[in-house]
Design a protein around this motif. Structure first.
Motif, mmCIF file in Angstrom:
data_model
loop_
_atom_site.group_PDB
_atom_site.id
_atom_site.type_symbol
_atom_site.label_atom_id
_atom_site.label_comp_id
_atom_site.label_asym_id
_atom_site.label_seq_id
_atom_site.Cartn_x
_atom_site.Cartn_y
_atom_site.Cartn_z
ATOM 1 N N ALA A 82 -0.376 -5.590 5.583
ATOM 2 C CA ALA A 82 -1.300 -5.278 6.684
ATOM 3 C C ALA A 82 -2.645 -4.808 6.149
ATOM 4 O O ALA A 82 -3.707 -5.188 6.668
ATOM 5 C CB ALA A 82 -0.681 -4.216 7.593
ATOM 6 N N ILE A 83 -2.622 -3.986 5.119
ATOM 7 C CA ILE A 83 -3.863 -3.497 4.513
ATOM 8 C C ILE A 83 -4.659 -4.659 3.928
ATOM 9 O O ILE A 83 -5.878 -4.748 4.096
ATOM 10 C CB ILE A 83 -3.540 -2.438 3.439
ATOM 11 N N MET A 84 -3.965 -5.558 3.249
ATOM 12 C CA MET A 84 -4.633 -6.735 2.673
ATOM 13 C C MET A 84 -5.289 -7.575 3.767
ATOM 14 O O MET A 84 -6.456 -7.990 3.640
ATOM 15 C CB MET A 84 -3.617 -7.572 1.899
ATOM 16 N N LEU A 85 -4.568 -7.806 4.860
ATOM 17 C CA LEU A 85 -5.116 -8.603 5.952
ATOM 18 C C LEU A 85 -6.284 -7.889 6.631
ATOM 19 O O LEU A 85 -7.269 -8.526 7.034
ATOM 20 C CB LEU A 85 -4.021 -8.893 6.984
ATOM 21 N N ALA A 86 -6.201 -6.562 6.753
ATOM 22 C CA ALA A 86 -7.266 -5.796 7.408
ATOM 23 C C ALA A 86 -8.552 -5.824 6.596
ATOM 24 O O ALA A 86 -9.647 -5.708 7.155
ATOM 25 C CB ALA A 86 -6.818 -4.354 7.639
ATOM 26 N N GLY B 57 19.705 -3.864 11.397
ATOM 27 C CA GLY B 57 18.882 -4.799 12.158
ATOM 28 C C GLY B 57 17.620 -4.170 12.722
ATOM 29 O O GLY B 57 16.987 -4.729 13.628
ATOM 30 N N THR B 58 17.255 -3.024 12.184
ATOM 31 C CA THR B 58 16.092 -2.301 12.689
ATOM 32 C C THR B 58 14.815 -3.131 12.557
ATOM 33 O O THR B 58 14.672 -3.944 11.645
ATOM 34 C CB THR B 58 15.919 -0.994 11.895
ATOM 35 N N CYS B 59 13.856 -2.904 13.472
ATOM 36 C CA CYS B 59 12.581 -3.620 13.463
ATOM 37 C C CYS B 59 11.422 -2.620 13.437
ATOM 38 O O CYS B 59 11.527 -1.517 13.985
ATOM 39 C CB CYS B 59 12.456 -4.510 14.680
ATOM 40 N N HIS B 60 10.324 -2.998 12.807
ATOM 41 C CA HIS B 60 9.175 -2.112 12.650
ATOM 42 C C HIS B 60 7.874 -2.826 13.026
ATOM 43 O O HIS B 60 7.824 -4.056 13.095
ATOM 44 C CB HIS B 60 9.030 -1.639 11.194
ATOM 45 N N MET B 61 6.832 -2.034 13.209
ATOM 46 C CA MET B 61 5.482 -2.570 13.364
ATOM 47 C C MET B 61 4.506 -1.691 12.585
ATOM 48 O O MET B 61 4.568 -0.465 12.656
ATOM 49 C CB MET B 61 5.052 -2.643 14.830
ATOM 50 N N PHE B 62 3.599 -2.340 11.849
ATOM 51 C CA PHE B 62 2.586 -1.639 11.065
ATOM 52 C C PHE B 62 1.208 -2.196 11.405
ATOM 53 O O PHE B 62 1.025 -3.410 11.465
ATOM 54 C CB PHE B 62 2.865 -1.807 9.570
ATOM 55 N N ILE B 63 0.268 -1.300 11.614
ATOM 56 C CA ILE B 63 -1.094 -1.694 11.958
ATOM 57 C C ILE B 63 -2.054 -0.996 11.005
ATOM 58 O O ILE B 63 -1.913 0.205 10.726
ATOM 59 C CB ILE B 63 -1.436 -1.315 13.410
ATOM 60 N N ALA B 64 -3.015 -1.730 10.494
ATOM 61 C CA ALA B 64 -4.070 -1.172 9.642
ATOM 62 C C ALA B 64 -5.428 -1.532 10.245
ATOM 63 O O ALA B 64 -5.638 -2.680 10.669
ATOM 64 C CB ALA B 64 -3.959 -1.708 8.218
ATOM 65 N N VAL B 65 -6.321 -0.564 10.303
ATOM 66 C CA VAL B 65 -7.649 -0.751 10.886
ATOM 67 C C VAL B 65 -8.698 -0.337 9.853
ATOM 68 O O VAL B 65 -8.707 0.810 9.383
ATOM 69 C CB VAL B 65 -7.828 0.083 12.169
ATOM 70 N N ASP B 66 -9.569 -1.251 9.513
ATOM 71 C CA ASP B 66 -10.605 -1.019 8.502
ATOM 72 C C ASP B 66 -11.780 -0.259 9.120
ATOM 73 O O ASP B 66 -12.603 -0.837 9.829
ATOM 74 C CB ASP B 66 -11.074 -2.360 7.938
ATOM 75 N N CYS B 67 -11.853 1.040 8.847
ATOM 76 C CA CYS B 67 -12.917 1.873 9.434
ATOM 77 C C CYS B 67 -14.311 1.427 9.005
ATOM 78 O O CYS B 67 -15.282 1.549 9.765
ATOM 79 C CB CYS B 67 -12.721 3.339 9.019
ATOM 80 N N ASP B 68 -14.428 0.903 7.780
ATOM 81 C CA ASP B 68 -15.744 0.510 7.257
ATOM 82 C C ASP B 68 -16.407 -0.569 8.098
ATOM 83 O O ASP B 68 -17.617 -0.772 8.019
ATOM 84 C CB ASP B 68 -15.613 0.003 5.819
#
Length: 353
Positions: A102-106, A267-278
C-alpha cells in the motif's frame, strides 16, 4: 516488585519467541517478525495482544493451522486498489506485506488501499498503521474477526469486534495513533483477567444468557458489548463488509476463532490504506499545524487531578519508553508457560531484565 510479576527484556523475549517458532518450522526472518509484533504490543501496554499470545500462535504454527510457506499474491483489482490472497499466512506476515505494498502504491497514486483475504489474526492494528506513519503517510489498518459482540438487547453473537487503527505523522516526539476494537474492551483483556484471576467491570460483557457479568470466563464464553451501543455495532458491520464481504473472503460466522478452533485456518480478512501527505501539504507545515492542534487539546481545563488531554497513542508511547527501560511486566503464569516451552524444546531461557 510483585512476586507474581517478572520484569523481562524486550529484545531477549523477541529472540526467545523466534527460537521457539523456528521449532514449528517457521523461517528465522518470519519468526523474528512475529516476535517483534508480539513484543511491540506489550511494550505499548497492549498486553492483550502481546506476549501472552505466544503459545497460541506457536500451537497454530505447529498444527499447520497457519501456513509457514505461503504464496501471497494479488488476485483482484488494479492500480491503487487491490486484493491479496494470503494463502493462509500468519496475519503478521500478510499484513506487513500488504501495508508495504500500500505504501509503495501510495507513492505513485498518493492514496492506496490493499485488502487481504484468507489470512489469520494479525495482532495489534497499530503495528501496520505505524508502518505508514514511518513512511511519512497516514496509515489505516483494520480486520474482521469471528462474531463475538452482541447487540444491545440481543442474546447471541452478532458481529466481530473488528478493530482498526489510524496513524497520522506528527514529525515530533509524540504520536497520533488511534487503535481500538469495537467492543468495550478487546477479548484479550478478558483473557488477561482470567490469567490474573481478576474480575472485570460490569458493562464489558454478558454471559451466554445475555446477563451482565463481572466474571471474565463467563464474559469470554458469552458476548462482548459494543462500544457506543448501536453506533459501534454499525462501524463493526462496515469493517466486516469492507474486509470480508467486498473482497470475496470470509465474513461473519464464516471466520474461525483462533481459540475455539485452534487447528483450523481462521480465514481472517484485512484492509490497509496509505495516504501520501506530501501530495497536499509539506512536512514542516503539517508539523506546525499538528503541534497547534495538540496544544489546543492540552489547553482544555480538566477536573481535579486529571492529567492534561493528549493525543491517542501518547499513553502507549510513554508506556513503551518506560518498559524498554525497566522491563515488560509478565504475570508469572505467562512467564512459567514460556519457560515450560523452553524446557520442552530445549531452548535457552533468559528473558528477565
Amino acid at each position: 516488585m510483585d512476586d507474581h510479576i517478572r520484569l523481562c527484556d524486550d529484545k531477549k523475549i523477541v529472540a526467545f519467541i523466534a527460537d521457539l517458532y523456528e521449532k514449528a518450522g517457521v523461517d528465522r526472518e518470519t519468526a523474528e517478525l512475529h516476535g517483534v509484533g508480539l513484543v511491540e504490543a506489550s511494550l505499548r501496554g497492549v498486553d492483550s495482544h502481546g506476549i501472552m499470545r505466544t503459545a497460541a500462535y506457536f500451537e497454530r504454527y505447529r498444527k499447520k493451522a497457519i501456513n509457514v510457506k505461503p504464496d501471497i499474491k494479488v488476485v483482484a483489482g488494479e492500480k491503487a486498489f487491490v486484493v491479496m490472497d494470503a494463502d493462509n499466512a500468519s496475519g503478521f506476515v500478510a499484513s506487513r506485506y500488504a501495508m508495504e505494498h500500500a505504501i509503495m502504491l501510495a507513492r505513485e497514486y498518493h492514496i492506496a488501499a490493499v485488502c487481504v483475504k484468507n489470512s489469520n489474526h494479525f495482532g495489534a492494528a497499530a503495528l501496520y498503521a505505524q508502518m505508514a506513519v514511518d513512511a511519512g503517510m497516514v496509515g489505516m489498518a483494520s480486520t474482521n474477526v469471528r462474531p463475538n459482540i452482541t447487540a444491545p438487547g440481543a442474546k447471541g453473537r452478532v458481529v466481530g469486534n473488528n478493530p482498526f487503527a489510524i496513524g497520522i505523522p506528527t514529525y515530533d516526539d509524540y504520536p497520533f495513533m488511534l487503535d481500538m476494537a469495537l467492543s468495550v474492551v478487546a477479548g484479550g483483556k478478558l483473557k488477561m483477567a482470567i490469567r490474573k484471576g481478576e474480575k472485570i467491570p460490569l458493562g464489558w460483557a454478558t454471559d451466554v444468557e445475555g446477563n451482565p457479568t463481572d466474571d471474565p470466563k463467563k464474559g469470554f464464553d458469552g458476548y462482548f458489548l459494543p462500544v457506543g451501543g448501536f453506533k459501534g455495532l454499525g462501524i463493526a458491520y462496515v469493517i466486516d463488509m469492507l474486509c470480508g464481504v467486498m473482497t470475496g473472503g470470509a465474513f461473519s460466522d464464516h471466520i474461525k476463532s483462533m481459540y475455539a478452533e485452534p487447528d483450523d485456518p481462521s480465514g481472517t480478512c484485512h484492509m490497509f490504506i496509505a495516504v501520501d501527505c506530501d501530495a497536499i501539504i509539506g512536512k514542516e507545515e503539517l508539523r506546525a499545524r499538528i503541534a497547534e492542534y495538540r496544544q489546543y487539546i492540552r489547553s482544555i481545563p480538566v477536573v481535579g487531578d486529571a492529567p492534561p488531554l493528549s493525543f491517542p497513542g501518547e499513553i502507549e508511547e510513554n508506556c513503551k519508553r518506560e518498559r524498554q527501560k525497566n522491563g515488560i511486566p509478565l504475570p508469572y503464569s505467562i512467564y512459567r508457560e514460556l519457560e515450560a516451552y523452553a524446557e520442552r524444546y530445549q531452548i535457552p531461557f533468559s528473558i528477565e531484565k
